[in-house]
Design a protein around this motif. Sequence first.
Motif, short mmCIF file in Angstrom:
data_model
loop_
_atom_site.label_atom_id
_atom_site.label_comp_id
_atom_site.label_asym_id
_atom_site.label_seq_id
_atom_site.Cartn_x
_atom_site.Cartn_y
_atom_site.Cartn_z
N LYS A 4 27.94 67.13 23.81
CA LYS A 4 27.39 68.43 23.46
C LYS A 4 28.19 69.52 24.17
O LYS A 4 28.47 69.41 25.36
N GLN A 5 28.58 70.54 23.44
CA GLN A 5 29.28 71.67 24.04
C GLN A 5 28.26 72.75 24.37
O GLN A 5 27.40 73.06 23.58
N ILE A 6 28.40 73.29 25.60
CA ILE A 6 27.51 74.36 26.02
C ILE A 6 28.32 75.45 26.71
O ILE A 6 29.31 75.16 27.38
N PRO A 7 27.92 76.71 26.54
CA PRO A 7 28.59 77.77 27.31
C PRO A 7 28.09 77.71 28.75
O PRO A 7 26.95 77.38 29.02
N LEU A 8 28.96 78.00 29.68
CA LEU A 8 28.60 77.94 31.09
C LEU A 8 29.23 79.12 31.81
O LEU A 8 30.43 79.36 31.71
N ALA A 17 36.16 76.95 43.69
CA ALA A 17 35.83 75.79 44.53
C ALA A 17 35.84 74.51 43.70
O ALA A 17 36.38 73.48 44.12
N ILE A 18 35.25 74.55 42.52
CA ILE A 18 35.22 73.37 41.64
C ILE A 18 36.62 73.04 41.16
O ILE A 18 36.99 71.86 41.09
N ALA A 19 37.41 74.05 40.84
CA ALA A 19 38.78 73.81 40.38
C ALA A 19 39.62 73.14 41.46
O ALA A 19 40.38 72.20 41.17
N ALA A 20 39.47 73.58 42.71
CA ALA A 20 40.21 72.96 43.81
C ALA A 20 39.75 71.52 44.02
O ALA A 20 40.58 70.61 44.24
N TRP A 21 38.47 71.29 43.95
CA TRP A 21 37.90 69.95 44.10
C TRP A 21 38.39 69.05 42.98
O TRP A 21 38.77 67.90 43.20
N ALA A 22 38.39 69.58 41.76
CA ALA A 22 38.86 68.82 40.60
C ALA A 22 40.32 68.42 40.78
O ALA A 22 40.70 67.28 40.49
N GLU A 23 41.12 69.33 41.27
CA GLU A 23 42.54 69.03 41.49
C GLU A 23 42.69 67.92 42.53
O GLU A 23 43.50 67.01 42.34
N ASP A 24 41.90 67.97 43.58
CA ASP A 24 41.94 66.92 44.61
C ASP A 24 41.56 65.55 44.03
O ASP A 24 42.07 64.53 44.47
N ASP A 25 40.64 65.56 43.06
CA ASP A 25 40.15 64.31 42.46
C ASP A 25 40.90 63.95 41.18
O ASP A 25 40.50 63.02 40.48
N PHE A 26 41.96 64.70 40.86
CA PHE A 26 42.77 64.46 39.65
C PHE A 26 41.92 64.50 38.37
O PHE A 26 42.05 63.66 37.48
N ARG A 27 41.04 65.52 38.30
CA ARG A 27 40.21 65.72 37.12
C ARG A 27 40.42 67.14 36.62
O ARG A 27 40.85 68.02 37.36
N SER A 28 40.03 67.37 35.36
CA SER A 28 39.97 68.74 34.85
C SER A 28 38.72 69.39 35.42
O SER A 28 37.82 68.71 35.94
N VAL A 29 38.63 70.70 35.33
CA VAL A 29 37.43 71.40 35.80
C VAL A 29 36.23 70.91 35.00
O VAL A 29 35.17 70.62 35.56
N ASN A 30 36.39 70.77 33.70
CA ASN A 30 35.30 70.28 32.85
C ASN A 30 34.88 68.87 33.28
O ASN A 30 33.69 68.57 33.39
N GLY A 31 35.86 68.02 33.51
CA GLY A 31 35.57 66.66 33.94
C GLY A 31 34.86 66.63 35.29
O GLY A 31 33.98 65.81 35.53
N GLN A 32 35.25 67.52 36.19
CA GLN A 32 34.63 67.58 37.51
C GLN A 32 33.18 68.03 37.40
O GLN A 32 32.30 67.47 38.05
N LEU A 36 29.99 65.84 38.54
CA LEU A 36 29.01 66.31 39.51
C LEU A 36 27.60 66.31 38.94
O LEU A 36 26.64 65.89 39.62
N LEU A 37 27.45 66.73 37.70
CA LEU A 37 26.13 66.72 37.07
C LEU A 37 25.61 65.30 36.91
O LEU A 37 24.43 65.03 37.15
N THR A 38 26.49 64.39 36.52
CA THR A 38 26.10 62.98 36.37
C THR A 38 25.63 62.41 37.70
O THR A 38 24.60 61.72 37.77
N GLU A 39 26.36 62.71 38.78
CA GLU A 39 25.97 62.21 40.10
C GLU A 39 24.63 62.81 40.54
O GLU A 39 23.81 62.11 41.15
#
Length: 64
Positions: A4-8, A17-32, A36-39
């Motif tokens: 499902k696509q949602i505006p955020l 902060a999420i973008a930097a974390w995503a880069e550290d974890d080798f994920r896209s911002v969307n993937g990060q 995080l929501l799944t966890e």
Amino acid sequence: MAKKQIPLRLSENLYNAIAAWAEDDFRSVNGQIEYLLTECVKQRRKNGKYVSENLDEEPEFDIS
């Protein structure tokens, strides 16, 4: 499984902060964000309650 696509809307500090974390974890911002929501949902199910009692309060970030 279809996704499902949602505006955020995020504050610039939170996005950065999420973008930097995503880069550290080798994920896209969307993937990060999805990770995080799944966890958080897994944690809620595990404990039987919300992760935070202050879900409506905007988090503070000390990003220097």
